[in-house]
Scaffold this motif. Sequence first.
Motif, short mmCIF file in Angstrom:
data_model
loop_
_atom_site.label_atom_id
_atom_site.label_comp_id
_atom_site.label_asym_id
_atom_site.label_seq_id
_atom_site.Cartn_x
_atom_site.Cartn_y
_atom_site.Cartn_z
N ALA A 82 3.89 -12.71 12.07
CA ALA A 82 3.10 -13.54 11.16
C ALA A 82 2.73 -12.76 9.90
CB ALA A 82 1.84 -14.03 11.87
N PHE A 83 2.30 -11.51 10.07
CA PHE A 83 1.96 -10.69 8.92
C PHE A 83 3.17 -10.50 8.01
CE2 PHE A 83 -2.01 -9.00 10.92
CZ PHE A 83 -2.83 -9.06 9.81
N TYR A 84 4.32 -10.21 8.60
CA TYR A 84 5.52 -9.96 7.80
C TYR A 84 6.03 -11.22 7.13
CZ TYR A 84 6.23 -5.09 9.16
OH TYR A 84 6.09 -3.72 9.29
N LYS A 85 5.83 -12.36 7.77
CA LYS A 85 6.29 -13.61 7.19
C LYS A 85 5.38 -14.08 6.06
CE LYS A 85 7.60 -18.35 8.43
NZ LYS A 85 7.73 -19.34 9.53
N ILE A 86 4.09 -13.95 6.25
CA ILE A 86 3.12 -14.46 5.27
C ILE A 86 2.95 -13.49 4.10
CG2 ILE A 86 0.70 -15.12 4.93
CD1 ILE A 86 0.69 -15.97 7.90
N ILE A 87 2.92 -12.19 4.40
CA ILE A 87 2.67 -11.18 3.36
C ILE A 87 3.89 -10.25 3.27
CG2 ILE A 87 1.08 -9.41 2.52
CD1 ILE A 87 -1.04 -10.60 4.42
N LYS A 88 4.69 -10.39 2.26
CA LYS A 88 5.93 -9.63 2.13
C LYS A 88 5.69 -8.17 1.74
CE LYS A 88 8.33 -13.35 2.95
NZ LYS A 88 9.00 -13.53 4.26
N ASN A 89 4.68 -7.95 0.90
CA ASN A 89 4.41 -6.60 0.41
C ASN A 89 3.67 -5.79 1.48
OD1 ASN A 89 2.63 -4.49 -1.01
ND2 ASN A 89 4.05 -5.09 -2.62
N SER A 90 4.24 -4.66 1.86
CA SER A 90 3.67 -3.88 2.96
C SER A 90 2.30 -3.29 2.62
CB SER A 90 4.63 -2.77 3.37
OG SER A 90 5.00 -1.98 2.25
N TYR A 91 2.06 -2.98 1.34
CA TYR A 91 0.75 -2.44 0.94
C TYR A 91 -0.33 -3.53 1.08
CZ TYR A 91 2.96 1.76 -0.95
OH TYR A 91 3.64 2.93 -1.08
N ILE A 92 -0.04 -4.70 0.58
CA ILE A 92 -1.01 -5.80 0.67
C ILE A 92 -1.22 -6.18 2.15
CG2 ILE A 92 -1.47 -8.20 0.04
CD1 ILE A 92 0.15 -7.74 -2.49
N ARG A 93 -0.14 -6.11 2.91
CA ARG A 93 -0.22 -6.46 4.33
C ARG A 93 -1.20 -5.54 5.07
NH1 ARG A 93 4.92 -5.03 6.17
NH2 ARG A 93 5.69 -6.75 4.91
N VAL A 94 -1.07 -4.24 4.85
CA VAL A 94 -1.93 -3.31 5.57
C VAL A 94 -3.38 -3.37 5.06
CG1 VAL A 94 -1.67 -1.20 4.15
CG2 VAL A 94 -1.84 -1.02 6.64
N ILE A 95 -3.54 -3.66 3.77
CA ILE A 95 -4.90 -3.84 3.23
C ILE A 95 -5.57 -5.05 3.88
CG2 ILE A 95 -6.21 -4.48 1.16
CD1 ILE A 95 -4.17 -2.86 -0.47
N CYS A 96 -4.84 -6.14 4.00
CA CYS A 96 -5.40 -7.35 4.64
C CYS A 96 -5.76 -7.07 6.09
CB CYS A 96 -4.41 -8.50 4.54
SG CYS A 96 -4.19 -9.15 2.87
N GLY A 97 -4.86 -6.37 6.79
CA GLY A 97 -5.15 -6.02 8.18
C GLY A 97 -6.41 -5.17 8.29
N GLY A 98 -6.55 -4.20 7.39
CA GLY A 98 -7.73 -3.35 7.40
C GLY A 98 -9.00 -4.13 7.12
N LEU A 99 -8.95 -5.05 6.17
CA LEU A 99 -10.12 -5.87 5.83
C LEU A 99 -10.52 -6.77 7.00
CD1 LEU A 99 -9.29 -6.85 2.14
CD2 LEU A 99 -11.03 -5.20 2.92
#
Length: 417
Positions: free
Chosen positions: A255-272
């Motif tokens: 789901a993370f990889y499908k919704i958020i393509k950019n790995s930096y934004i993805r990990v920031i969202c996960g952290g938040l």
Amino acid sequence: MQIIPDIKESDSSLRKTGISLLLLAKWIILGLIVGIIVGFVGAIFAHLLTFANIYRHNNPYILLLLPLAGILIVYLYHFFDDHNDTGTDLIIKAITANESIPIFKTPLIIIATFLTHLCGGSAGREGAALQFGGSLGYNIGKVIKLCDDDKKIMTMSGMAAAFSSLFGTPIAAAVFSIELSSVGAMHYAALVPSVAASLVALYVARYFGVGADVFFVKIVPELTAQLAIKSVFIAIIGAFIGIMFCLSIRYTRKAFYKIIKNSYIRVICGGLIIIGLSYVFKGGYYNGAGIDVIEMAFDGESPYFAFLIKMIFTAITLGSGFKGGEIVPTLYIGATFGRLYASIVGFPNQLAVALGMLALFCSVTNCPIASLLIAFKLFGYEGAFYYMIVTAISYAISGYDSLYGSQRIKYSKFKYK
């Protein structure tokens, strides 16, 4: 009647014995080398994580830096051109499919796991240990120019050494590293070096002050039909929770990889998200590995639904790009589920916690022999009959999925084929 054996046959037997002794010496020596190196690295890794967890406990504000830690982790992996890290799956593929393991995997997973723990991500350590242990074993074999098959044995030996140095279970570690990659078809050729490596790594880690986690079950009632039935049910439910845990990590990552393509934004969202959840579920019970909560479960003090919340925390942490292992979260989920089960059905609490941990571990790894050996080491031998029941049931009904997508299950769980 021939009394004196044929001379040619005798010479052949002697030659074979001599070759066997030379191979035995070779693998013992290589196992010792792997054990010393991996045990030393494992000790450093263990002390780093101890520092990380103590510092986070004493300085809760560090949680706010989790997105920044995620950015650094992603940057490091991109710097080494490792954009699609497959974690432990790569180590398993090195055994089953001749995949190459770059040496930079060792410092990468150590640094990334340290940052994840330091800033409050929910992850374990033994899964990370399998990665750096396998990487070191493989690359030691590569340096001394071993053939591909021998490098596979060195990979398994490194995994055994790393698991033993952190978990303190050398016998289980040796079997686990062999059983993990191809369930049902164990590579016994790796047994001698894996045993040597795991024993030496344990003593090296102990020399440098790394302790083992032991949760002895003090009250083990005599097995009755009623308790056996309750044990079967804890195994069944535990196996299904294990399946849920595997699927939660897999589909959260997708789901993370499908919704958020950019790995930096993805990990920031996960952290938040982890920061937000940590303020909703106060107490810090779901950050880091969670060994302290496992101890609370044995004392009957862990939150009742901690296993569900921990599953969510871990799936988001690992799914969004943070690094670490899945084994301790698995044991955490099993322990806290067992504590809830004991309070509902009237089962001895410590025994239920131990059985919950065992059911989850066997379910997500598909390694019944290693599961039993770990149970004997962690919980003692008094509950052996209970452990056998739970291991057999959990393994049988957990299906053909696991935490590791590259794991091969060679034989049917219900038919002789």
